[in-house]
Motif scaffolding. Sequence first.
Motif, PDB file in Angstrom:
ATOM      1  N   ALA A  53       0.001  18.538  -1.780  1.00 34.64           N
ATOM      2  CA  ALA A  53       0.133  17.379  -1.256  1.00 34.64           C
ATOM      3  C   ALA A  53       0.687  16.039  -1.685  1.00 34.64           C
ATOM      4  O   ALA A  53      -0.480  15.973  -2.995  1.00 34.64           O
ATOM      5  CB  ALA A  53      -0.956  16.594   0.030  1.00 34.64           C
ATOM      6  N   SER A  54       1.128  15.047  -1.383  1.00 32.82           N
ATOM      7  CA  SER A  54       0.809  14.217  -2.570  1.00 32.82           C
ATOM      8  C   SER A  54       0.234  12.885  -1.365  1.00 32.82           C
ATOM      9  O   SER A  54      -0.097  13.178  -0.023  1.00 32.82           O
ATOM     10  CB  SER A  54       2.646  13.834  -2.278  1.00 32.82           C
ATOM     11  N   TRP A  55       0.290  11.732  -2.168  1.00 27.39           N
ATOM     12  CA  TRP A  55       0.121  10.485  -0.854  1.00 27.39           C
ATOM     13  C   TRP A  55       0.853   9.296  -1.444  1.00 27.39           C
ATOM     14  O   TRP A  55       1.622   9.048  -2.205  1.00 27.39           O
ATOM     15  CB  TRP A  55      -1.329  10.183  -0.686  1.00 27.39           C
ATOM     16  N   LEU A  56       0.917   8.356  -0.231  1.00 28.43           N
ATOM     17  CA  LEU A  56       1.847   6.851  -0.668  1.00 28.43           C
ATOM     18  C   LEU A  56      -0.037   5.861   0.802  1.00 28.43           C
ATOM     19  O   LEU A  56      -0.018   6.319   1.590  1.00 28.43           O
ATOM     20  CB  LEU A  56       2.589   7.204   0.499  1.00 28.43           C
ATOM     21  N   THR A  57       0.150   4.674   0.086  1.00 25.55           N
ATOM     22  CA  THR A  57      -0.226   3.833   0.679  1.00 25.55           C
ATOM     23  C   THR A  57       0.276   2.797   0.267  1.00 25.55           C
ATOM     24  O   THR A  57       1.127   1.784  -0.106  1.00 25.55           O
ATOM     25  CB  THR A  57      -1.738   3.768   0.381  1.00 25.55           C
ATOM     26  N   ALA A  58       0.112   1.566   1.760  1.00 23.93           N
ATOM     27  CA  ALA A  58       0.522   0.005   1.001  1.00 23.93           C
ATOM     28  C   ALA A  58      -0.466  -0.727   2.210  1.00 23.93           C
ATOM     29  O   ALA A  58      -0.642  -0.560   3.492  1.00 23.93           O
ATOM     30  CB  ALA A  58       1.960  -0.150   2.214  1.00 23.93           C
ATOM     31  N   VAL A  59      -0.549  -2.093   1.604  1.00 26.61           N
ATOM     32  CA  VAL A  59      -1.542  -2.769   2.759  1.00 26.61           C
ATOM     33  C   VAL A  59      -0.473  -4.018   2.647  1.00 26.61           C
ATOM     34  O   VAL A  59       0.180  -4.669   1.693  1.00 26.61           O
ATOM     35  CB  VAL A  59      -2.968  -3.887   1.660  1.00 26.61           C
ATOM     36  N   TYR A  60      -0.292  -4.316   3.798  1.00 29.12           N
ATOM     37  CA  TYR A  60       0.578  -5.374   4.614  1.00 29.12           C
ATOM     38  C   TYR A  60       0.036  -6.511   5.188  1.00 29.12           C
ATOM     39  O   TYR A  60      -1.259  -7.155   5.221  1.00 29.12           O
ATOM     40  CB  TYR A  60       0.392  -4.918   5.615  1.00 29.12           C
ATOM     41  N   GLN A  61       0.319  -8.100   4.630  1.00 31.50           N
ATOM     42  CA  GLN A  61      -0.405  -9.262   4.893  1.00 31.50           C
ATOM     43  C   GLN A  61       0.623  -9.775   5.351  1.00 31.50           C
ATOM     44  O   GLN A  61       2.102 -10.148   5.471  1.00 31.50           O
ATOM     45  CB  GLN A  61      -0.301  -9.878   3.569  1.00 31.50           C
ATOM     46  N   TYR A  62      -0.375 -11.283   6.494  1.00 31.04           N
ATOM     47  CA  TYR A  62       0.973 -11.741   7.093  1.00 31.04           C
ATOM     48  C   TYR A  62       1.527 -12.594   6.733  1.00 31.04           C
ATOM     49  O   TYR A  62       1.103 -13.436   5.295  1.00 31.04           O
ATOM     50  CB  TYR A  62      -0.441 -12.250   8.165  1.00 31.04           C
TER      51      TYR A  62
ATOM     52  N   THR B 151      -2.851  -5.565   7.714  1.00 24.53           N
ATOM     53  CA  THR B 151      -2.898  -4.304   7.961  1.00 24.53           C
ATOM     54  C   THR B 151      -2.630  -2.845   6.825  1.00 24.53           C
ATOM     55  O   THR B 151      -2.498  -3.445   5.456  1.00 24.53           O
ATOM     56  CB  THR B 151      -1.834  -3.788   8.790  1.00 24.53           C
ATOM     57  N   ASN B 152      -2.910  -1.840   7.010  1.00 24.00           N
ATOM     58  CA  ASN B 152      -3.066  -0.740   5.918  1.00 24.00           C
ATOM     59  C   ASN B 152      -2.089   0.545   6.554  1.00 24.00           C
ATOM     60  O   ASN B 152      -2.546   0.776   7.439  1.00 24.00           O
ATOM     61  CB  ASN B 152      -3.860   0.000   4.643  1.00 24.00           C
ATOM     62  N   SER B 153      -1.426   1.083   6.147  1.00 24.40           N
ATOM     63  CA  SER B 153      -0.548   2.138   6.067  1.00 24.40           C
ATOM     64  C   SER B 153      -0.757   3.146   4.927  1.00 24.40           C
ATOM     65  O   SER B 153       0.015   3.157   3.751  1.00 24.40           O
ATOM     66  CB  SER B 153       1.073   2.416   6.334  1.00 24.40           C
ATOM     67  N   ALA B 154      -1.494   4.308   5.670  1.00 24.12           N
ATOM     68  CA  ALA B 154      -1.579   5.773   4.975  1.00 24.12           C
ATOM     69  C   ALA B 154      -1.338   6.647   4.944  1.00 24.12           C
ATOM     70  O   ALA B 154      -1.306   7.492   6.504  1.00 24.12           O
ATOM     71  CB  ALA B 154      -3.419   5.682   4.336  1.00 24.12           C
ATOM     72  N   CYS B 155      -0.928   7.515   4.252  1.00 26.48           N
ATOM     73  CA  CYS B 155      -0.152   8.980   4.000  1.00 26.48           C
ATOM     74  C   CYS B 155      -0.064  10.091   3.464  1.00 26.48           C
ATOM     75  O   CYS B 155      -0.793   9.985   2.470  1.00 26.48           O
ATOM     76  CB  CYS B 155       1.443   9.177   5.457  1.00 26.48           C
ATOM     77  N   TYR B 156      -0.504  11.668   3.584  1.00 27.17           N
ATOM     78  CA  TYR B 156      -0.119  12.505   3.005  1.00 27.17           C
ATOM     79  C   TYR B 156       0.743  13.274   3.284  1.00 27.17           C
ATOM     80  O   TYR B 156       1.492  12.904   4.483  1.00 27.17           O
ATOM     81  CB  TYR B 156      -1.640  13.476   3.080  1.00 27.17           C
TER      82      TYR B 156
END
Length: 436
Positions: A386-395, A373-378
């Motif tokens: 604006a700034s940004w932040l992202t994270a990729v999640y793996q089981y 899954t991926n979580s992304a936001c500004y």
Amino acid sequence: MDRRTLLAAAASLAAASLSALADDKKKEKSTSPTPTPTNPPSNTIKARVIVIGGGMGGATVAKYLRLWSNGSIGVTLIDRNPTYASCIMSSLVLTGQRTMASQYYNYDALRSKYGITTVFGDVVAVDPVAMKVRMADGTTLAADRIVMAPGIEFDDVPGLGNSDRMPHAWKAGPQTTLLAAQLAAMPAGGTAVLTIPQAPYRCPPGPYERACLIADWLKAKKPGSKLIVLDANPDFVTEKDNFSNAFFNLHGSVIEYHTNASVTEVDPATMSLTTTVGTLRNMNVVNLIPRQRAGGLVSTVGLNNATNGRFAGVDVLSYQSTVSGADRIHVIGDASATTQPKAGHIANQEAKVCADAIVRLLGGSAPDPAPVTNSACYSTITMTQASWLTAVYQYDPVARAMAAVPAASGASVGWSSGNFKQMNTWFNALMADTYA
């Protein structure tokens, strides 16, 4: 391309888009969380799923259940309201940069394009054994699987009662409009308060970005005013470098920041707050964001077995409840307890993992053993940047949880007008992927 590949591609696409911003590349690229399959649904119904809650998680899982089953799964989507008010971007309503009307999305496309049945009303009971849902009007619906996406509810704040003088505006809608009106009526040189609840809560960067946005607006519209931020947490919950720089430097003349500052009682009549760091009296505006828990239906059904009874424990391979005997109930979005943030983008991603798992389970096979899954936001740091932040999640099969992948996660260094522009592109693509 199979569903697993689609999910992986979605995470890579969003991460690549944000990384491109850091490199100051100006190429236009889609940030849609997942390419939409083109095969039209069939009319042969082999199983039925009820989805409770039409927010980012519920709407997405309903849509992709129909697409990925080629229409063989009949889907009924239940929500209290015929329209959904997006919390994402809603803080810009407070500064007059967006209208509340622009935050509303309906279910027309889900009905007409994907054959989803919609029911509007309150669910009062869910039977996890008989797999039945009872509505407030007495109607009973049955299904083979039930997906619950009821969002959040708030803890009671002593002294607040039914007063609307200290709106949270953390569920977009009337309270957003109310808070905007209160800020507009605030005198120059006045004092506003914003409270940040103890984590976990909906949208980790949200209160901090709202504080930055309001502070920038106060500079322009209410000179000499102050914003007191009361954070119940010991430090910034997320994106510390950017938010601390903004709080203490960029907006240092406006923001007064207190940590470990929990609200213990309020008096709306005098606009006063009693907190663990002292008492504030006669405030002009109070944006009171209470501590949060899963939507009430989760506890009604007895699924609130995680986070000290606040949220629903789930198996993140399928989002099936971990409560014994309730394994045909799936809980997604803000109501579930996972290692992923509670936010609109991740709800969209969880919904796709859940939809994929249900299609597999109803077909007699096991869920994907390695979801991504991926979580992304500004985050709006000013009214134009604006700034940004992202994270990729793996089981992680050892922890049986989603784990952030360090090499595929990160945040912007500072903020820019380019990020602000890209934020709108990201938002429009995400909402289209969910509701169009």
